[in-house]
Design a protein around this motif. Structure first.
Motif, PDB file in Angstrom:
ATOM      1  N   VAL A 177      -6.336   0.992   1.163  1.00 30.42           N
ATOM      2  CA  VAL A 177      -7.863   1.039   0.742  1.00 30.42           C
ATOM      3  C   VAL A 177      -7.809   1.524  -0.865  1.00 30.42           C
ATOM      4  O   VAL A 177      -7.502   2.300  -1.252  1.00 30.42           O
ATOM      5  N   VAL A 178      -8.441   0.461  -1.391  1.00 34.73           N
ATOM      6  CA  VAL A 178      -8.332   0.577  -2.969  1.00 34.73           C
ATOM      7  C   VAL A 178     -10.088   0.562  -3.711  1.00 34.73           C
ATOM      8  O   VAL A 178     -10.616  -0.213  -2.981  1.00 34.73           O
ATOM      9  N   GLY A 179     -10.301   1.528  -4.349  1.00 35.71           N
ATOM     10  CA  GLY A 179     -11.694   1.263  -5.083  1.00 35.71           C
ATOM     11  C   GLY A 179     -11.392   0.993  -6.496  1.00 35.71           C
ATOM     12  O   GLY A 179     -10.764   1.366  -7.170  1.00 35.71           O
ATOM     13  N   VAL A 180     -12.729   0.526  -7.021  1.00 37.36           N
ATOM     14  CA  VAL A 180     -12.835   0.405  -8.406  1.00 37.36           C
ATOM     15  C   VAL A 180     -14.166   0.884  -8.668  1.00 37.36           C
ATOM     16  O   VAL A 180     -14.913   0.724  -8.238  1.00 37.36           O
ATOM     17  N   GLY A 240     -10.300  13.052  -4.385  1.00 37.71           N
ATOM     18  CA  GLY A 240     -10.191  13.845  -3.932  1.00 37.71           C
ATOM     19  C   GLY A 240     -10.394  13.879  -2.269  1.00 37.71           C
ATOM     20  O   GLY A 240     -10.263  14.952  -1.460  1.00 37.71           O
ATOM     21  N   LEU A 241     -10.986  12.724  -1.907  1.00 38.26           N
ATOM     22  CA  LEU A 241     -11.226  12.673  -0.284  1.00 38.26           C
ATOM     23  C   LEU A 241     -10.150  12.384   0.576  1.00 38.26           C
ATOM     24  O   LEU A 241     -10.054  12.309   1.702  1.00 38.26           O
ATOM     25  N   GLY A 242      -8.871  11.794  -0.091  1.00 39.82           N
ATOM     26  CA  GLY A 242      -7.812  11.344   0.786  1.00 39.82           C
ATOM     27  C   GLY A 242      -7.953  10.148   1.539  1.00 39.82           C
ATOM     28  O   GLY A 242      -7.191  10.041   2.397  1.00 39.82           O
ATOM     29  N   VAL A 243      -9.097   9.366   1.021  1.00 38.31           N
ATOM     30  CA  VAL A 243      -9.238   8.025   1.735  1.00 38.31           C
ATOM     31  C   VAL A 243      -8.572   6.681   0.979  1.00 38.31           C
ATOM     32  O   VAL A 243      -8.130   6.045   1.592  1.00 38.31           O
ATOM     33  N   PHE A 244      -8.596   6.791  -0.469  1.00 39.75           N
ATOM     34  CA  PHE A 244      -8.390   5.527  -1.000  1.00 39.75           C
ATOM     35  C   PHE A 244      -6.763   5.850  -1.625  1.00 39.75           C
ATOM     36  O   PHE A 244      -6.278   6.863  -1.763  1.00 39.75           O
ATOM     37  N   ASP A 245      -6.017   4.749  -1.280  1.00 40.79           N
ATOM     38  CA  ASP A 245      -4.555   4.759  -2.024  1.00 40.79           C
ATOM     39  C   ASP A 245      -4.504   4.604  -3.479  1.00 40.79           C
ATOM     40  O   ASP A 245      -3.666   5.141  -4.193  1.00 40.79           O
ATOM     41  N   ALA A 246      -5.483   4.039  -4.105  1.00 45.03           N
ATOM     42  CA  ALA A 246      -5.699   4.089  -5.298  1.00 45.03           C
ATOM     43  C   ALA A 246      -7.193   3.989  -5.910  1.00 45.03           C
ATOM     44  O   ALA A 246      -7.896   3.371  -5.339  1.00 45.03           O
ATOM     45  N   THR A 247      -7.531   4.638  -7.279  1.00 46.43           N
ATOM     46  CA  THR A 247      -9.031   4.274  -7.603  1.00 46.43           C
ATOM     47  C   THR A 247      -8.889   3.761  -8.942  1.00 46.43           C
ATOM     48  O   THR A 247      -7.778   4.545  -9.613  1.00 46.43           O
ATOM     49  N   LEU A 248      -9.325   2.813  -9.260  1.00 46.30           N
ATOM     50  CA  LEU A 248      -9.057   1.965 -10.649  1.00 46.30           C
ATOM     51  C   LEU A 248     -10.458   1.964 -11.545  1.00 46.30           C
ATOM     52  O   LEU A 248     -11.477   1.591 -11.089  1.00 46.30           O
ATOM     53  N   ALA A 249     -10.172   2.032 -12.738  1.00 48.57           N
ATOM     54  CA  ALA A 249     -11.133   1.772 -13.692  1.00 48.57           C
ATOM     55  C   ALA A 249     -11.020   0.146 -14.066  1.00 48.57           C
ATOM     56  O   ALA A 249     -10.058  -0.357 -14.005  1.00 48.57           O
ATOM     57  N   ALA A 306      -9.006  -7.577 -11.209  1.00 44.44           N
ATOM     58  CA  ALA A 306      -8.368  -8.160  -9.856  1.00 44.44           C
ATOM     59  C   ALA A 306      -6.928  -8.097 -10.311  1.00 44.44           C
ATOM     60  O   ALA A 306      -6.071  -7.758  -9.106  1.00 44.44           O
ATOM     61  N   ALA A 307      -6.201  -8.259 -11.336  1.00 48.23           N
ATOM     62  CA  ALA A 307      -4.740  -8.447 -11.558  1.00 48.23           C
ATOM     63  C   ALA A 307      -4.336  -6.871 -11.245  1.00 48.23           C
ATOM     64  O   ALA A 307      -3.297  -6.385 -10.672  1.00 48.23           O
ATOM     65  N   LEU A 308      -5.106  -5.633 -11.865  1.00 47.77           N
ATOM     66  CA  LEU A 308      -5.032  -4.295 -11.369  1.00 47.77           C
ATOM     67  C   LEU A 308      -4.950  -4.038 -10.061  1.00 47.77           C
ATOM     68  O   LEU A 308      -4.137  -3.321  -9.455  1.00 47.77           O
ATOM     69  N   VAL A 309      -6.024  -4.494  -9.149  1.00 45.97           N
ATOM     70  CA  VAL A 309      -6.014  -4.455  -7.800  1.00 45.97           C
ATOM     71  C   VAL A 309      -4.765  -5.069  -7.273  1.00 45.97           C
ATOM     72  O   VAL A 309      -4.212  -4.322  -6.269  1.00 45.97           O
ATOM     73  N   GLY A 310      -4.391  -6.154  -7.531  1.00 41.62           N
ATOM     74  CA  GLY A 310      -3.196  -6.776  -6.981  1.00 41.62           C
ATOM     75  C   GLY A 310      -2.029  -5.988  -7.291  1.00 41.62           C
ATOM     76  O   GLY A 310      -0.868  -5.877  -6.357  1.00 41.62           O
ATOM     77  N   ASP A 311      -1.596  -5.169  -8.386  1.00 44.58           N
ATOM     78  CA  ASP A 311      -0.661  -4.468  -8.640  1.00 44.58           C
ATOM     79  C   ASP A 311      -0.614  -3.308  -7.808  1.00 44.58           C
ATOM     80  O   ASP A 311       0.473  -2.735  -7.267  1.00 44.58           O
ATOM     81  N   ALA A 312      -1.794  -2.392  -7.543  1.00 38.36           N
ATOM     82  CA  ALA A 312      -1.853  -1.512  -6.695  1.00 38.36           C
ATOM     83  C   ALA A 312      -1.561  -1.729  -5.252  1.00 38.36           C
ATOM     84  O   ALA A 312      -1.145  -1.047  -4.399  1.00 38.36           O
ATOM     85  N   LEU A 313      -1.903  -3.008  -4.668  1.00 44.63           N
ATOM     86  CA  LEU A 313      -1.641  -3.562  -3.385  1.00 44.63           C
ATOM     87  C   LEU A 313      -0.152  -4.144  -3.041  1.00 44.63           C
ATOM     88  O   LEU A 313       0.044  -4.086  -2.110  1.00 44.63           O
ATOM     89  N   GLY A 314       0.322  -4.496  -4.397  1.00 42.02           N
ATOM     90  CA  GLY A 314       1.487  -5.052  -3.990  1.00 42.02           C
ATOM     91  C   GLY A 314       1.473  -6.331  -3.604  1.00 42.02           C
ATOM     92  O   GLY A 314       2.171  -7.066  -2.845  1.00 42.02           O
TER      93      GLY A 314
END
Length: 372
Positions: free
Chosen positions: A214-217, A229-238, A247-255
């Protein structure tokens, strides 16, 4: 623990209660009013918690044409708050499912009960003149007691708190419906755009539904920090300056080239573009954020990626009951997204924070003793 025949009523200790009203000038005012008595098919609920919703901020709290009734559902000068949860203390004639002592949350629309949407449990989409919303056309949950139709009550599992119930009553229900539509499961990842209260709910529910990652923007640094701090998101991105770069940042975070499921909770044009751009081929995109516009190039952004778009408003009453049970089963507590609790007496302060720079969800509770 509802049961037919359990009709022992709890004595209400006062004839007068305090309620919160929104005059539409960015203030919340307290007024005294009589404690209501339940009529046929109604229950009186002692409120344990009542959430402040972004739609209340945008359409009622600030001066807005929706507040004046020029368009949209007019606010009728009633007790505010459409996210109540609490304990039933009295029942009217004809109540058959719930009794005094039952813990419930309230689905925030009372529909006609007869149209196709109501019969499916989607009271939100009832078009009858009889349709009324708690906190908009009838007294809501920002008071010590709320009078509710028994048909709008949802059982609150013992594992969940009243604050949990208040959050399920709107924001978590909205997020759940959006995620149900796109079929979040363990076969793919989830991208959540907009990490306000509904986005935080989407991340938590998506985790419960089995999303691999789960990735958040989110634009706001403090909201990203709160989400981390919730321990829910694998990454949160600006977000970057355009949706494709984000979307490229999201792709990098997800691999991976993108997320199989995405949901926009921001209600912004940029956020919706990010939800589309961040979706993988054959992805499914859910739109739940209110307001704004959707602008997109069609061929490359939609057709060639074979995307499916879903739009949903609020979940049904049966799905809301299902969500409450699922959250208890998953061991997830909605109240973890709450950053601030205020007693009813400090409602004006609570609304000012909710309309400004709150990190997470803001809720009202009966008294100062219930804040911690």
């Amino acid at each position: 623990m509802s049961a037919a025949g359990k009709r022992t009523e709890t004595t209400v200790g006062t004839d007068v209660m305090t309620g919160v009203y929104l005059p539409g000038d960015s203030t919340a005012v307290l007024r005294e009013l009589p404690v209501p008595s339940p009529g046929p098919g109604q229950v009186l609920i002692e409120v344990g918690a009542s959430g402040i919703c972004g739609s209340d901020i945008g359409y009622i709290y600030h001066e807005h044409k929706g507040h004046r009734g020029v368009d949209g559902p007019a606010y009728r000068g009633v007790v505010a708050g459409h996210e109540p949860s609490g304990r039933i203390v009295a029942t009217g004639p004809g109540c058959r499912r719930f009794g005094s002592g039952d813990r419930v949350l309230v689905y925030h629309i009372a529909g006609c009960g007869l149209c196709d949407n109501c019969r499916r449990g989607y009271y939100i989409s009832c078009t009858s003149v009889e349709r009324t919303s708690y906190g908009w056309q009838r007294d809501g949950g920002h008071a010590h007691y709320v009078l509710a139709e028994e048909s709008t009550c949802v059982p609150l599992p013992d594992e969940l708190s009243y604050v949990d119930g208040a959050l399920i009553a709107c924001g978590f229900g909205t997020a759940y419906e959006g995620l149900r539509r796109v079929g979040v499961n363990g076969d793919g990842d989830l991208l959540v755009v907009g990490l306000g209260p509904v986005g935080l709910a989407a991340g938590m529910i998506g985790r419960g539904m089995g999303a691999r990652r789960v990735v958040g923007v989110e634009v706001s640094p403090q909201r990203r920090a709160w989400a981390d701090g919730l321990g829910v998101f694998d990454a949160t991105l600006a977000p970057e300056s355009d949706a494709e770069a984000t979307a490229a940042l999201v792709g990098d975070a997800l691999g991976a080239p993108g997320a199989l499921t995405t949901i926009d909770c921001s209600g912004s044009r940029a956020g919706r573009s990010t939800a589309l751009a961040g979706a993988a081929e054959w992805g499914r995109v859910s739109l739940v954020g209110e307001g704004g516009t959707l602008e997109t190039e069609v061929s490359d952004a939609l057709l060639h990626k074979q995307l499916t778009l879903y739009a949903s408003w609020v979940t049904s009453l049966p799905a809301m009951a299902e969500l409450a049970v699922n959250l208890a089963r998953w061991g997830l507590r909605p109240e973890s997204v709450v950053s601030d609790r205020f007693p009813l007496a400090r409602a004006d302060e609570a609304y000012r924070l909710a309309a400004g720079a709150s990190r997470g969800k803001v809720v009202l509770v009966p008294s100062e003793e219930d804040v911690s």
